[in-house]
Design a protein around this motif. Structure first.
Motif, PDB file in Angstrom:
ATOM      1  N   ALA A  19      56.505   1.175  39.279  1.00 38.98           N
ATOM      2  CA  ALA A  19      56.093  -0.073  39.920  1.00 38.98           C
ATOM      3  C   ALA A  19      54.618  -0.314  39.644  1.00 38.98           C
ATOM      4  CB  ALA A  19      56.349   0.007  41.418  1.00 38.98           C
ATOM      5  N   GLN A  20      54.290  -1.533  39.290  1.00 39.83           N
ATOM      6  CA  GLN A  20      52.915  -1.859  38.955  1.00 39.83           C
ATOM      7  C   GLN A  20      52.392  -2.907  39.924  1.00 39.83           C
ATOM      8  OE1 GLN A  20      52.218  -2.095  34.893  1.00 39.83           O
ATOM      9  NE2 GLN A  20      50.128  -2.791  35.075  1.00 39.83           N
ATOM     10  N   LYS A  21      51.242  -2.641  40.481  1.00 37.49           N
ATOM     11  CA  LYS A  21      50.613  -3.549  41.424  1.00 37.49           C
ATOM     12  C   LYS A  21      49.805  -4.604  40.678  1.00 37.49           C
ATOM     13  CE  LYS A  21      51.889  -1.619  45.264  1.00 37.49           C
ATOM     14  NZ  LYS A  21      52.775  -2.299  46.167  1.00 37.49           N
ATOM     15  N   LEU A  22      49.570  -5.702  41.357  1.00 38.01           N
ATOM     16  CA  LEU A  22      48.761  -6.787  40.818  1.00 38.01           C
ATOM     17  C   LEU A  22      47.303  -6.357  40.742  1.00 38.01           C
ATOM     18  CD1 LEU A  22      48.522  -9.837  40.062  1.00 38.01           C
ATOM     19  CD2 LEU A  22      48.103 -10.248  42.490  1.00 38.01           C
ATOM     20  N   ASN A  23      46.672  -6.605  39.611  1.00 40.71           N
ATOM     21  CA  ASN A  23      45.232  -6.364  39.467  1.00 40.71           C
ATOM     22  C   ASN A  23      44.513  -7.624  39.915  1.00 40.71           C
ATOM     23  OD1 ASN A  23      45.334  -3.728  38.106  1.00 40.71           O
ATOM     24  ND2 ASN A  23      46.347  -4.890  36.501  1.00 40.71           N
ATOM     25  N   THR A  24      43.784  -7.523  41.014  1.00 39.83           N
ATOM     26  CA  THR A  24      43.123  -8.694  41.572  1.00 39.83           C
ATOM     27  C   THR A  24      41.787  -8.295  42.194  1.00 39.83           C
ATOM     28  OG1 THR A  24      43.350 -10.551  43.095  1.00 39.83           O
ATOM     29  CG2 THR A  24      44.326  -8.482  43.787  1.00 39.83           C
ATOM     30  N   ASP A 104      46.768 -12.117  37.145  1.00 34.52           N
ATOM     31  CA  ASP A 104      46.369 -10.721  36.967  1.00 34.52           C
ATOM     32  C   ASP A 104      45.031 -10.695  36.246  1.00 34.52           C
ATOM     33  OD1 ASP A 104      46.238  -8.070  35.409  1.00 34.52           O
ATOM     34  OD2 ASP A 104      47.924  -7.734  36.797  1.00 34.52           O
ATOM     35  N   THR A 105      44.016 -10.128  36.879  1.00 35.30           N
ATOM     36  CA  THR A 105      42.667 -10.156  36.316  1.00 35.30           C
ATOM     37  C   THR A 105      42.498  -9.213  35.122  1.00 35.30           C
ATOM     38  OG1 THR A 105      41.938  -8.542  37.979  1.00 35.30           O
ATOM     39  CG2 THR A 105      41.571 -10.873  38.463  1.00 35.30           C
ATOM     40  N   ASN A 106      43.272  -8.150  35.031  1.00 32.06           N
ATOM     41  CA  ASN A 106      43.151  -7.252  33.872  1.00 32.06           C
ATOM     42  C   ASN A 106      43.823  -7.831  32.632  1.00 32.06           C
ATOM     43  OD1 ASN A 106      41.756  -5.455  35.419  1.00 32.06           O
ATOM     44  ND2 ASN A 106      43.280  -3.822  35.328  1.00 32.06           N
ATOM     45  N   LYS A 107      45.032  -8.358  32.789  1.00 33.85           N
ATOM     46  CA  LYS A 107      45.756  -8.914  31.649  1.00 33.85           C
ATOM     47  C   LYS A 107      45.428 -10.382  31.411  1.00 33.85           C
ATOM     48  CE  LYS A 107      49.435  -5.615  31.652  1.00 33.85           C
ATOM     49  NZ  LYS A 107      49.835  -5.066  30.403  1.00 33.85           N
ATOM     50  N   LYS A 108      44.730 -11.006  32.375  1.00 30.51           N
ATOM     51  CA  LYS A 108      44.307 -12.409  32.279  1.00 30.51           C
ATOM     52  C   LYS A 108      45.480 -13.341  31.999  1.00 30.51           C
ATOM     53  CE  LYS A 108      39.571 -11.407  30.813  1.00 30.51           C
ATOM     54  NZ  LYS A 108      39.279 -10.631  31.907  1.00 30.51           N
ATOM     55  N   THR A 109      46.519 -13.192  32.815  1.00 24.64           N
ATOM     56  CA  THR A 109      47.713 -14.000  32.626  1.00 24.64           C
ATOM     57  C   THR A 109      48.458 -14.215  33.933  1.00 24.64           C
ATOM     58  OG1 THR A 109      49.631 -14.312  31.211  1.00 24.64           O
ATOM     59  CG2 THR A 109      49.292 -12.099  32.090  1.00 24.64           C
ATOM     60  N   VAL A 121      54.414  -6.273  40.517  1.00 25.03           N
ATOM     61  CA  VAL A 121      54.562  -7.207  39.402  1.00 25.03           C
ATOM     62  C   VAL A 121      55.917  -6.969  38.746  1.00 25.03           C
ATOM     63  CG1 VAL A 121      53.670  -7.892  37.152  1.00 25.03           C
ATOM     64  CG2 VAL A 121      52.082  -7.320  39.002  1.00 25.03           C
ATOM     65  N   MET A 122      56.681  -8.050  38.570  1.00 19.63           N
ATOM     66  CA  MET A 122      57.964  -7.949  37.886  1.00 19.63           C
ATOM     67  C   MET A 122      57.824  -8.376  36.428  1.00 19.63           C
ATOM     68  SD  MET A 122      61.696  -9.460  38.912  1.00 19.63           S
ATOM     69  CE  MET A 122      61.479 -11.164  38.446  1.00 19.63           C
ATOM     70  N   LEU A 123      57.175  -9.527  36.178  1.00 17.60           N
ATOM     71  CA  LEU A 123      57.046 -10.059  34.824  1.00 17.60           C
ATOM     72  C   LEU A 123      55.626 -10.524  34.544  1.00 17.60           C
ATOM     73  CD1 LEU A 123      60.176 -12.400  34.615  1.00 17.60           C
ATOM     74  CD2 LEU A 123      59.901 -10.186  33.512  1.00 17.60           C
ATOM     75  N   TYR A 124      55.203 -10.326  33.309  1.00 16.85           N
ATOM     76  CA  TYR A 124      53.954 -10.895  32.794  1.00 16.85           C
ATOM     77  C   TYR A 124      54.342 -12.007  31.834  1.00 16.85           C
ATOM     78  CZ  TYR A 124      51.721  -6.606  34.433  1.00 16.85           C
ATOM     79  OH  TYR A 124      51.263  -5.582  35.204  1.00 16.85           O
ATOM     80  N   PHE A 125      53.531 -13.054  31.768  1.00 12.02           N
ATOM     81  CA  PHE A 125      53.787 -14.162  30.848  1.00 12.02           C
ATOM     82  C   PHE A 125      52.739 -14.158  29.730  1.00 12.02           C
ATOM     83  CE2 PHE A 125      56.080 -15.441  34.536  1.00 12.02           C
ATOM     84  CZ  PHE A 125      57.099 -16.247  34.094  1.00 12.02           C
ATOM     85  N   ARG A 126      53.172 -14.514  28.550  1.00 11.42           N
ATOM     86  CA  ARG A 126      52.239 -14.682  27.434  1.00 11.42           C
ATOM     87  C   ARG A 126      51.744 -16.117  27.437  1.00 11.42           C
ATOM     88  NH1 ARG A 126      56.571 -11.577  25.501  1.00 11.42           N
ATOM     89  NH2 ARG A 126      55.932  -9.580  24.637  1.00 11.42           N
TER      90      ARG A 126
END
Length: 130
Positions: A19-24, A104-109, A121-126
């Protein structure tokens, strides 16, 4: 029966471990999401998710909206969606189905959260190419 119990326990531990937490930083950063076309979502392990083709968040006055196209699972039909979003806990945007989006501040997305209960976090978007 014992094998099934151990297998279920193994699955639960895997979900907790990965499980991955939101980077904020505690700020909303909604301005980073507005007007950007997001496409090709993917899981945290990098595997693509094919249920959403694209989405865009817009702001009209003080209201946020999300629109795009998605695949209805089971029906296999591509359908457009357009929903009003409301702010949840100052850093999330919640749609009419109860799904939460954030920056997400680390992935900027844009990210889609699993649920209100665990906020993983379930999904990241490009970001789509311009």
């Amino acid at each position: 029966m014992k094998k099934i119990y151990i297998f279920c326990l193994f699955l639960i531990f895997n979900l907790v471990i990965f499980a991955q937490k939101l980077n904020t930083d505690g700020q909303s950063h909604f301005d980073q999401l507005v007007g950007v076309k997001f496409t090709k979502p993917y899981y945290q392990d990098g595997e693509n998710y094919d249920g959403v083709y694209y989405c865009t968040i817009t702001k009209k006055g003080n209201d946020y909206h999300i629109k795009g196209k998605m695949l209805l699972i089971g029906i296999e039909e591509i359908t457009p969606f357009n929903m009003k979003l409301k702010v949840y806990k100052k850093i999330y945007l919640e749609d009419e189905w109860g799904q939460l989006y954030a920056y997400d501040t680390n992935k900027k997305t844009l990210v889609l959260m699993e649920s209100k209960e665990n906020l993983n976090v379930m999904l990241y978007f490009r970001r789509a190419s311009k």
